[in-house]
Write a protein that holds these residues in place. Structure first.
Motif, PDB file in Angstrom:
ATOM      1  N   ALA A  75       0.842  -1.203   0.000  1.00 27.68           N
ATOM      2  CA  ALA A  75       0.000   0.000   0.000  1.00 27.68           C
ATOM      3  C   ALA A  75       0.869   1.242   0.000  1.00 27.68           C
ATOM      4  N   ASP A  76       0.463   2.261  -0.759  1.00 23.27           N
ATOM      5  CA  ASP A  76       1.310   3.446  -0.889  1.00 23.27           C
ATOM      6  C   ASP A  76       1.091   4.478   0.202  1.00 23.27           C
ATOM      7  N   ASP A  77       0.183   4.214   1.125  1.00 24.10           N
ATOM      8  CA  ASP A  77       0.124   5.028   2.349  1.00 24.10           C
ATOM      9  C   ASP A  77      -0.529   4.203   3.455  1.00 24.10           C
ATOM     10  N   PHE A  78      -0.439   4.701   4.681  1.00 23.25           N
ATOM     11  CA  PHE A  78      -0.837   3.871   5.818  1.00 23.25           C
ATOM     12  C   PHE A  78      -2.337   3.717   5.932  1.00 23.25           C
ATOM     13  N   THR A  79      -3.101   4.758   5.621  1.00 24.37           N
ATOM     14  CA  THR A  79      -4.555   4.607   5.726  1.00 24.37           C
ATOM     15  C   THR A  79      -5.065   3.628   4.673  1.00 24.37           C
ATOM     16  N   GLY A  80      -4.381   3.586   3.515  1.00 24.52           N
ATOM     17  CA  GLY A  80      -4.742   2.600   2.502  1.00 24.52           C
ATOM     18  C   GLY A  80      -4.460   1.190   2.974  1.00 24.52           C
ATOM     19  N   ALA A  81      -3.350   1.005   3.677  1.00 23.11           N
ATOM     20  CA  ALA A  81      -3.025  -0.303   4.239  1.00 23.11           C
ATOM     21  C   ALA A  81      -4.087  -0.718   5.256  1.00 23.11           C
ATOM     22  N   ALA A  82      -4.485   0.227   6.103  1.00 20.62           N
ATOM     23  CA  ALA A  82      -5.514  -0.080   7.104  1.00 20.62           C
ATOM     24  C   ALA A  82      -6.840  -0.423   6.434  1.00 20.62           C
ATOM     25  N   GLU A  83      -7.166   0.281   5.365  1.00 19.52           N
ATOM     26  CA  GLU A  83      -8.411   0.013   4.644  1.00 19.52           C
ATOM     27  C   GLU A  83      -8.439  -1.413   4.095  1.00 19.52           C
ATOM     28  N   ILE A  84      -7.311  -1.868   3.562  1.00 22.66           N
ATOM     29  CA  ILE A  84      -7.218  -3.246   3.079  1.00 22.66           C
ATOM     30  C   ILE A  84      -7.390  -4.224   4.238  1.00 22.66           C
ATOM     31  N   GLY A  85      -6.814  -3.891   5.403  1.00 24.08           N
ATOM     32  CA  GLY A  85      -6.993  -4.730   6.574  1.00 24.08           C
ATOM     33  C   GLY A  85      -8.451  -4.855   6.973  1.00 24.08           C
ATOM     34  N   GLY A  86      -9.193  -3.758   6.828  1.00 21.92           N
ATOM     35  CA  GLY A  86     -10.617  -3.796   7.141  1.00 21.92           C
ATOM     36  C   GLY A  86     -11.399  -4.695   6.195  1.00 21.92           C
ATOM     37  N   ILE A  87     -11.028  -4.662   4.911  1.00 23.35           N
ATOM     38  CA  ILE A  87     -11.696  -5.532   3.930  1.00 23.35           C
ATOM     39  C   ILE A  87     -11.411  -6.994   4.241  1.00 23.35           C
ATOM     40  N   ALA A  88     -10.170  -7.274   4.638  1.00 23.18           N
ATOM     41  CA  ALA A  88      -9.830  -8.641   5.028  1.00 23.18           C
ATOM     42  C   ALA A  88     -10.723  -9.115   6.184  1.00 23.18           C
ATOM     43  N   LEU A  89     -10.872  -8.267   7.201  1.00 16.85           N
ATOM     44  CA  LEU A  89     -11.734  -8.616   8.333  1.00 16.85           C
ATOM     45  C   LEU A  89     -13.167  -8.860   7.882  1.00 16.85           C
ATOM     46  N   ARG A  90     -13.643  -7.981   7.004  1.00 14.70           N
ATOM     47  CA  ARG A  90     -15.026  -8.052   6.543  1.00 14.70           C
ATOM     48  C   ARG A  90     -15.331  -9.398   5.896  1.00 14.70           C
ATOM     49  N   GLN A  91     -14.330  -9.948   5.205  1.00 18.00           N
ATOM     50  CA  GLN A  91     -14.548 -11.198   4.486  1.00 18.00           C
ATOM     51  C   GLN A  91     -14.021 -12.424   5.235  1.00 18.00           C
ATOM     52  N   GLY A  92     -13.601 -12.240   6.486  1.00 19.29           N
ATOM     53  CA  GLY A  92     -13.235 -13.376   7.309  1.00 19.29           C
ATOM     54  C   GLY A  92     -11.799 -13.843   7.178  1.00 19.29           C
ATOM     55  N   TRP A  93     -10.914 -12.976   6.694  1.00 20.76           N
ATOM     56  CA  TRP A  93      -9.499 -13.321   6.557  1.00 20.76           C
ATOM     57  C   TRP A  93      -8.714 -12.757   7.743  1.00 20.76           C
ATOM     58  N   ASN A  94      -7.618 -13.421   8.089  1.00 22.91           N
ATOM     59  CA  ASN A  94      -6.671 -12.852   9.041  1.00 22.91           C
ATOM     60  C   ASN A  94      -5.742 -11.902   8.302  1.00 22.91           C
ATOM     61  N   ALA A  95      -5.361 -10.827   8.953  1.00 21.26           N
ATOM     62  CA  ALA A  95      -4.491  -9.843   8.295  1.00 21.26           C
ATOM     63  C   ALA A  95      -3.503  -9.255   9.288  1.00 21.26           C
ATOM     64  N   ILE A  96      -2.321  -8.959   8.798  1.00 17.26           N
ATOM     65  CA  ILE A  96      -1.295  -8.239   9.550  1.00 17.26           C
ATOM     66  C   ILE A  96      -0.825  -7.083   8.694  1.00 17.26           C
ATOM     67  N   ILE A  97      -0.690  -5.924   9.320  1.00 15.28           N
ATOM     68  CA  ILE A  97      -0.104  -4.758   8.656  1.00 15.28           C
ATOM     69  C   ILE A  97       1.284  -4.546   9.237  1.00 15.28           C
ATOM     70  N   ASP A  98       2.265  -4.400   8.378  1.00 15.50           N
ATOM     71  CA  ASP A  98       3.642  -4.201   8.831  1.00 15.50           C
ATOM     72  C   ASP A  98       4.305  -3.166   7.938  1.00 15.50           C
ATOM     73  N   THR A  99       5.366  -2.574   8.449  1.00 19.19           N
ATOM     74  CA  THR A  99       6.143  -1.648   7.625  1.00 19.19           C
ATOM     75  C   THR A  99       7.383  -2.318   7.053  1.00 19.19           C
ATOM     76  N   ARG A 100       7.569  -3.618   7.401  1.00 23.78           N
ATOM     77  CA  ARG A 100       8.713  -4.392   6.905  1.00 23.78           C
ATOM     78  C   ARG A 100       8.217  -5.758   6.456  1.00 23.78           C
ATOM     79  N   VAL A 101       9.037  -6.419   5.660  1.00 26.41           N
ATOM     80  CA  VAL A 101       8.759  -7.798   5.266  1.00 26.41           C
ATOM     81  C   VAL A 101       9.616  -8.704   6.139  1.00 26.41           C
ATOM     82  N   LEU A 102       8.955  -9.467   7.010  1.00 25.08           N
ATOM     83  CA  LEU A 102       9.665 -10.341   7.924  1.00 25.08           C
ATOM     84  C   LEU A 102       9.427 -11.792   7.547  1.00 25.08           C
ATOM     85  N   LYS A 103      10.498 -12.562   7.472  1.00 18.93           N
ATOM     86  CA  LYS A 103      10.365 -13.980   7.186  1.00 18.93           C
ATOM     87  C   LYS A 103       9.662 -14.669   8.353  1.00 18.93           C
ATOM     88  N   GLY A 104       8.875 -15.672   8.023  1.00 19.17           N
ATOM     89  CA  GLY A 104       8.173 -16.415   9.056  1.00 19.17           C
ATOM     90  C   GLY A 104       6.830 -15.840   9.443  1.00 19.17           C
TER      91      GLY A 104
END
Length: 386
Positions: free
Chosen positions: A6-35
């Motif tokens: 996501a190109d900004d943080f509120t956009g990332a949060a918005e995607i997280g909300g859509i994930a919740l709405r459809q029953g998916w687990n979601a994590i928002i991070d500012t880094r890509v962490l293995k595992g």
């Protein structure tokens, strides 16, 4: 796993909300962490406000890191009205993933943001004639989506409608007037295509995948007792809501109007502002902080300085009082505050309204963070907790 950049943080949060709405687990991070284990991993960046070359470098590194996790897809979340480095970032992602084209669906019909015959309409008016164009800091000189993609990307951009063949190469924008169009475009992605666009297109893609058939149930909640609302948007509706709250007796702490007049006095004004905010928290428990008027701003990049100043004040206040809720409006403001607080990982817990997402903060277990884009409307459920 599905990955999203996501190109900004509120956009990332918005995607997280859509994930919740459809029953998916979601994590928002500012880094890509293995595992990392989750259904949807959302990487929040601030590339929308970066220079193009810097944005491309960030996207290149993040895409390479995400590929090592072997996600099913990497979705590129962009601004629904094509602000930022949309074309540059997509071309970089295409190069790294070795895909020949990107299907870009930025429209959000539920918010009356649609594309017809290559023209972007905002609440029924061509974008450049809309209230949105009058209220954003960057001048919008055209309503044609190809023009909105910028000089560098224009030659690689094509607009098509349902029923037309997709070009083999380039950036492809689909005319989108309603939810039916969104579903159509969601059915036309393939192995050669980067998927990109706004939150509505991502929502349609998740519906198409149909891995989770049961949406998340709405869960009631109660805000904590110590709350700061940070209203960083320049949109008149946002400022009007804040002023209405003040007239209704809520504690509103406006930034001192002379904050940027003389550098020598800025530290004093910041200290005074912090004390006023603390006074409000100690009294009512809830404070709205906002910007009203600015006298004689003598800074080169006022928008950036505003974000840094607000972030510093919030950080200083939070060092003196344990907040339970931090509510932020505006992507740039959110990024500035999160960077200052050194928060990195977030767990979406509730979608209070489309785009308005409440999250737990990994680095501050006692805090809930709620945010929304500046051009979206606050739901009544937020303000009733004042």
């Amino acid at each position: 796993m599905i990955a999203v950049i996501a190109d900004d943080f509120t956009g990332a949060a918005e995607i997280g909300g859509i994930a919740l709405r459809q029953g998916w687990n979601a994590i928002i991070d500012t880094r890509v962490l293995k595992g990392t284990e989750t259904d949807i991993l959302i990487i929040a960046t601030n590339t929308r406000s970066k220079p193009p070359q810097e944005a491309r470098k960030i996207i290149r590194e993040l895409t390479l890191q995400l590929l090592s996790l072997q996600p099913e897809i990497i979705y590129k979340k962009i601004d629904s009205v094509l602000r930022g480095n949309v074309g540059e970032e997509l071309l970089e992602q295409m190069a790294v993933t070795q895909k020949s084209r990107a299907l870009l669906i930025p429209a959000n019909p539920s918010l009356k943001r649609v594309i017809k015959d290559g023209v972007y309409y905002y609440e029924g008016l061509p974008l450049k004639e809309s209230t949105f164009a009058r209220n954003v800091k960057h001048q919008i000189s055209s309503s044609r989506v190809i023009d909105l993609m910028g000089e560098h990307s224009r030659k690689n951009t094509f607009v098509i409608s349902k029923g037309e063949l997709m070009p083999d190469n380039g950036l492809i924008i689909g005319n989108t007037a309603d939810e039916t169009d969104l579903d159509h475009w969601a059915g036309r992605v393939d192995e050669e295509t980067v998927m990109a666009g706004g939150s509505s297109f991502f929502n349609a893609l998740l519906r198409k995948i149909k891995v989770h058939d049961t949406p998340a149930e709405h869960v009631g909640f109660a805000f904590g007792k110590k709350v700061i609302y940070v209203c960083g948007s320049a949109f008149p509706m946002s400022r009007s809501v804040v002023e209405d709250a003040r007239m209704d007796g809520q504690y509103v702490s406006y930034m001192p109007s002379k904050m940027f007049c003389t550098p020598a006095d800025q530290t004093l004004y910041m200290a005074q502002w912090e004390e006023d905010i603390l006074k409000g928290i100690q009294g009512s428990g809830t404070v709205i902080i906002a910007v009203n008027t600015i006298e004689e701003p003598r800074v080169e990049n006022l928008s950036s300085e505003l974000g840094k100043t607000i972030a510093t004040v919030v950080d200083n206040v939070m060092q003196r009082v344990q907040l339970e809720e931090l509510v932020i409006e505006g992507g740039a403001t959110a990024s500035a505050i999160i960077d200052k607080l050194e928060y990195r990982k977030f767990h979406p817990t509730q979608e209070l309204a489309p785009g308005v997402i409440r999250m737990k903060v990994e680095e501050n277990k006692n805090l809930h963070l709620t945010m929304k884009p500046g051009s979206y409307t606050w739901p009544s459920s937020i303000w009733k907790y004042l």
